[in-house]
Design a protein around this motif. Structure first.
Motif, mmCIF file in Angstrom:
data_model
loop_
_atom_site.group_PDB
_atom_site.id
_atom_site.type_symbol
_atom_site.label_atom_id
_atom_site.label_comp_id
_atom_site.label_asym_id
_atom_site.label_seq_id
_atom_site.Cartn_x
_atom_site.Cartn_y
_atom_site.Cartn_z
ATOM 1 N N PRO A 1 -8.927 6.124 12.947
ATOM 2 C CA PRO A 1 -7.477 5.904 12.919
ATOM 3 C C PRO A 1 -7.049 5.104 11.692
ATOM 4 N N PHE A 2 -7.879 4.162 11.276
ATOM 5 C CA PHE A 2 -7.571 3.336 10.115
ATOM 6 C C PHE A 2 -7.435 4.182 8.848
ATOM 7 N N LYS A 3 -8.369 5.090 8.658
ATOM 8 C CA LYS A 3 -8.352 5.952 7.473
ATOM 9 C C LYS A 3 -7.130 6.882 7.476
ATOM 10 N N THR A 4 -6.785 7.397 8.640
ATOM 11 C CA THR A 4 -5.626 8.274 8.753
ATOM 12 C C THR A 4 -4.344 7.492 8.473
ATOM 13 N N ASP A 5 -4.265 6.272 8.972
ATOM 14 C CA ASP A 5 -3.089 5.436 8.704
ATOM 15 C C ASP A 5 -2.972 5.091 7.221
ATOM 16 N N LEU A 6 -4.107 4.889 6.553
ATOM 17 C CA LEU A 6 -4.080 4.637 5.108
ATOM 18 C C LEU A 6 -3.543 5.851 4.339
ATOM 19 N N ALA A 7 -3.984 7.047 4.739
ATOM 20 C CA ALA A 7 -3.506 8.270 4.095
ATOM 21 C C ALA A 7 -2.003 8.420 4.308
ATOM 22 N N LYS A 8 -1.539 8.140 5.518
ATOM 23 C CA LYS A 8 -0.105 8.215 5.811
ATOM 24 C C LYS A 8 0.667 7.218 4.952
ATOM 25 N N ALA A 9 0.206 5.973 4.918
ATOM 26 C CA ALA A 9 0.884 4.942 4.134
ATOM 27 C C ALA A 9 0.947 5.314 2.655
ATOM 28 N N TYR A 10 -0.128 5.893 2.151
ATOM 29 C CA TYR A 10 -0.150 6.313 0.746
ATOM 30 C C TYR A 10 0.942 7.348 0.473
ATOM 31 N N LEU A 11 1.051 8.343 1.341
ATOM 32 C CA LEU A 11 2.061 9.388 1.142
ATOM 33 C C LEU A 11 3.476 8.848 1.293
ATOM 34 N N VAL A 12 3.699 8.027 2.296
ATOM 35 C CA VAL A 12 5.048 7.521 2.574
ATOM 36 C C VAL A 12 5.485 6.510 1.520
ATOM 37 N N GLU A 13 4.649 5.536 1.242
ATOM 38 C CA GLU A 13 5.049 4.444 0.363
ATOM 39 C C GLU A 13 4.997 4.796 -1.119
ATOM 40 N N GLU A 14 4.008 5.552 -1.529
ATOM 41 C CA GLU A 14 3.849 5.862 -2.951
ATOM 42 C C GLU A 14 4.615 7.109 -3.390
ATOM 43 N N HIS A 15 4.804 8.061 -2.466
ATOM 44 C CA HIS A 15 5.382 9.345 -2.869
ATOM 45 C C HIS A 15 6.569 9.796 -2.015
#
Length: 73
Positions: free
Chosen positions: A13-27
């Motif tokens: 779940p941690f890795k999936t949340d990191l991927a989500k945060a990357y897409l939402v916050e950076e892009h």
């Protein structure tokens, strides 16, 4: 979620949340995590969905810039 596409799956779940945060916050790409893990036995996966119109871009960003290529769909 007919117009959303699964682009990433992980048993973490941690890795999936990191991927989500990357897409939402950076892009600024909307993303949703669906946790399909069993809370008692910790079996299953978490899935990351984005709007179908942004799926190709999101996959590209995760693979080439985010370092998440191991579990892309």
């Amino acid at each position: 979620m007919n117009d959303w596409q699964k682009i990433y799956v992980s048993d973490s779940p941690f890795k999936t949340d990191l991927a989500k945060a990357y897409l939402v916050e950076e892009h600024q790409i909307e993303a949703v995590v669906i946790n399909k893990r069993d809370s008692s036995y910790l079996l299953g996966v978490c899935e990351l969905y984005v709007p179908a119109s942004r799926a190709t871009l999101a996959k590209f960003l995760l693979e080439n810039e985010g370092g998440f290529q191991d579990s892309l769909q």
